[in-house]
Design a protein around this motif. Structure first.
Motif, PDB file in Angstrom:
ATOM      1  N   UNK A 213       0.834  -1.201   0.000  1.00 40.96           N
ATOM      2  CA  UNK A 213       0.000   0.000   0.000  1.00 40.96           C
ATOM      3  C   UNK A 213       0.874   1.258   0.000  1.00 40.96           C
ATOM      4  N   UNK A 214       1.619   1.472  -1.078  1.00 38.97           N
ATOM      5  CA  UNK A 214       2.518   2.628  -1.090  1.00 38.97           C
ATOM      6  C   UNK A 214       1.794   3.969  -1.094  1.00 38.97           C
ATOM      7  N   UNK A 215       0.705   4.086  -1.815  1.00 36.56           N
ATOM      8  CA  UNK A 215       0.017   5.381  -1.906  1.00 36.56           C
ATOM      9  C   UNK A 215      -0.505   5.806  -0.544  1.00 36.56           C
ATOM     10  N   UNK A 216      -1.149   4.887   0.170  1.00 38.98           N
ATOM     11  CA  UNK A 216      -1.692   5.230   1.479  1.00 38.98           C
ATOM     12  C   UNK A 216      -0.575   5.624   2.448  1.00 38.98           C
ATOM     13  N   UNK A 217       0.550   4.917   2.399  1.00 35.24           N
ATOM     14  CA  UNK A 217       1.660   5.201   3.299  1.00 35.24           C
ATOM     15  C   UNK A 217       2.241   6.583   3.039  1.00 35.24           C
ATOM     16  N   UNK A 218       2.535   6.858   1.783  1.00 38.39           N
ATOM     17  CA  UNK A 218       3.109   8.162   1.435  1.00 38.39           C
ATOM     18  C   UNK A 218       2.106   9.275   1.711  1.00 38.39           C
ATOM     19  N   UNK A 219       0.835   9.005   1.457  1.00 37.38           N
ATOM     20  CA  UNK A 219      -0.201  10.011   1.708  1.00 37.38           C
ATOM     21  C   UNK A 219      -0.220  10.407   3.176  1.00 37.38           C
ATOM     22  N   UNK A 220      -0.182   9.435   4.076  1.00 37.03           N
ATOM     23  CA  UNK A 220      -0.179   9.746   5.507  1.00 37.03           C
ATOM     24  C   UNK A 220       1.028  10.603   5.854  1.00 37.03           C
ATOM     25  N   UNK A 296      -9.900   3.755   1.320  1.00 35.09           N
ATOM     26  CA  UNK A 296     -10.290   5.169   1.184  1.00 35.09           C
ATOM     27  C   UNK A 296      -9.860   5.780  -0.137  1.00 35.09           C
ATOM     28  N   UNK A 297     -10.587   6.777  -0.554  1.00 36.78           N
ATOM     29  CA  UNK A 297     -10.168   7.612  -1.676  1.00 36.78           C
ATOM     30  C   UNK A 297      -9.186   8.642  -1.141  1.00 36.78           C
ATOM     31  N   UNK A 298      -8.021   8.700  -1.763  1.00 36.52           N
ATOM     32  CA  UNK A 298      -6.964   9.563  -1.253  1.00 36.52           C
ATOM     33  C   UNK A 298      -7.030  10.957  -1.891  1.00 36.52           C
ATOM     34  N   UNK A 299      -6.639  11.975  -1.139  1.00 40.74           N
ATOM     35  CA  UNK A 299      -6.505  13.305  -1.750  1.00 40.74           C
ATOM     36  C   UNK A 299      -5.315  13.325  -2.697  1.00 40.74           C
ATOM     37  N   UNK A 300      -5.147  14.401  -3.404  1.00 36.23           N
ATOM     38  CA  UNK A 300      -4.026  14.545  -4.341  1.00 36.23           C
ATOM     39  C   UNK A 300      -2.742  14.814  -3.531  1.00 36.23           C
ATOM     40  N   UNK A 301      -2.270  13.776  -2.870  1.00 32.60           N
ATOM     41  CA  UNK A 301      -1.166  13.952  -1.929  1.00 32.60           C
ATOM     42  C   UNK A 301       0.158  14.263  -2.621  1.00 32.60           C
ATOM     43  N   UNK A 302       0.306  13.821  -3.862  1.00 34.01           N
ATOM     44  CA  UNK A 302       1.579  14.068  -4.550  1.00 34.01           C
ATOM     45  C   UNK A 302       1.789  15.557  -4.869  1.00 34.01           C
ATOM     46  N   UNK A 303       0.723  16.315  -4.814  1.00 32.98           N
ATOM     47  CA  UNK A 303       0.851  17.743  -5.077  1.00 32.98           C
ATOM     48  C   UNK A 303       1.211  18.546  -3.822  1.00 32.98           C
ATOM     49  N   UNK A 304       1.244  17.867  -2.667  1.00 37.93           N
ATOM     50  CA  UNK A 304       1.576  18.559  -1.423  1.00 37.93           C
ATOM     51  C   UNK A 304       3.058  18.904  -1.424  1.00 37.93           C
ATOM     52  N   UNK A 305       3.359  20.147  -1.221  1.00 41.84           N
ATOM     53  CA  UNK A 305       4.760  20.590  -1.213  1.00 41.84           C
ATOM     54  C   UNK A 305       5.495  19.988  -0.033  1.00 41.84           C
TER      55      UNK A 305
END
Length: 306
Positions: A213-220, A296-305
């Motif tokens: 679950x890489x997306x969820x981990x990085x998102x957190x 869960x549906x994740x926010x656009x976390x990759x755009x977070x500075x």
């Protein structure tokens, strides 16, 4: 690429075929998903990577192929976990020869060294490589505690730069920050305490369930880093039943089943580990299926500075 010791560093699993060979196609596919999801580095051959079962030739292939495919995007680290100091030095020098960007270094295996011996082991490796080093401090599993007082000595070696903090004591993050400030980077090494340690100032997360679950981990991580605590907490609460699979003796089998269920890995492990069967497999699969049903549906976390 030099590790900055910030963000998410997967302790990546090693992929095997049914014939017990390295499955490099599946391994590189998983790494590609990790990188696309925003991880900040890769750690090869950790406990989750079945380090004790890997041959030297396999470690070389894993390091070189990871660097070939992704070395321009993320730092690539190799784990060093040996029973003798001389072999740890040799493995560190091989990692440097192969092109690795850094090391995760464990205390001596199979012998409970005292503080003086532990310091000798760590500093001997540091003196014999130029690679930056992440010390793995896990007194729960390895029965050797690298105390703040010991880091006074360790940080005299410029390539000892970070700690994988796995004491299970969240207050240790504050203790280390109070003592060393930014001179020692702190990466949480326990999935079930990651958000708590990040909130308290840890710089990163050496993660296990990230393998599936890489997306969820990085998102957190990125939400916490941006101060969006409530959003991060909601995802973390969903994640917790899965994260608890990381704190079990069979974490390798459990996490590999997760990877297989989400299509970026397989269940194959190397003996003496065996794939899950019967009631145990059904129980772990149920945990995974319940989580996937409400993923869960994740926010656009990759755009977070950052």
């Amino acid at each position: 690429m030099q590790p900055q010791w910030n963000g998410v560093y997967p302790a990546i699993t090693t992929k095997f075929t049914a014939g017990d060979q390295l499955d490099m196609d599946l391994y590189l596919h998983n790494i590609d998903v990790q990188v696309s999801s925003g991880v900040d580095g890769i750690i090869i051959g950790g406990s989750l990577g079945e380090a004790s079962t890997l041959t030297e030739a396999e470690k070389e292939v894993l390091v070189k192929e990871t660097l070939k495919g992704f070395g321009s995007k993320i730092p690539v680290l190799l784990n060093v976990a040996e029973g003798s100091t001389s072999e740890a030095i040799r493995q560190a020098q091989l990692a440097e020869k192969w092109g690795a960007d850094g090391l995760m270094l464990l205390p001596p295996m199979r012998y409970k060294s005292d503080d003086r011996e532990t310091l000798f082991h760590f500093t001997s490796v540091a003196k014999n490589t130029s690679l930056p080093i992440l010390i793995y401090n896990n007194p729960v599993d390895y029965k050797i505690d690298c105390t703040p007082e010991m880091f006074d000595t360790l940080l005299q070696h410029k390539n000892i730069q970070a700690v994988k903090e796995s004491t299970r004591d969240i207050t240790n993050v504050t203790r280390l920050i109070n003592r060393f400030g930014n001179d020692l980077k702190i990466l949480c090494g326990v999935d079930t305490l990651a958000m708590e340690e990040l909130v308290m100032g840890a710089h990163g997360w050496v993660a296990g369930l990230v393998c599936a679950f890489p997306a969820e981990t990085v998102c957190i991580y990125r939400l916490v880093n941006a101060g969006r605590i409530a959003e991060a907490a909601a995802i973390y609460r969903w994640f917790m039943p899965l994260l608890e699979l990381d704190i079990h003796a069979k974490l390798v089998q459990y996490i590999k089943l997760c990877e297989a269920k989400v299509g970026i890995g397989s269940e194959y492990v190397r003996a003496p580990r065996l794939t899950l069967v019967g009631e145990e497999r059904q129980r772990i699969e149920s945990v995974i299926d319940k989580a996937l049903a409400v993923r869960p549906t994740l926010p656009d976390y990759l755009s977070i500075a950052l």
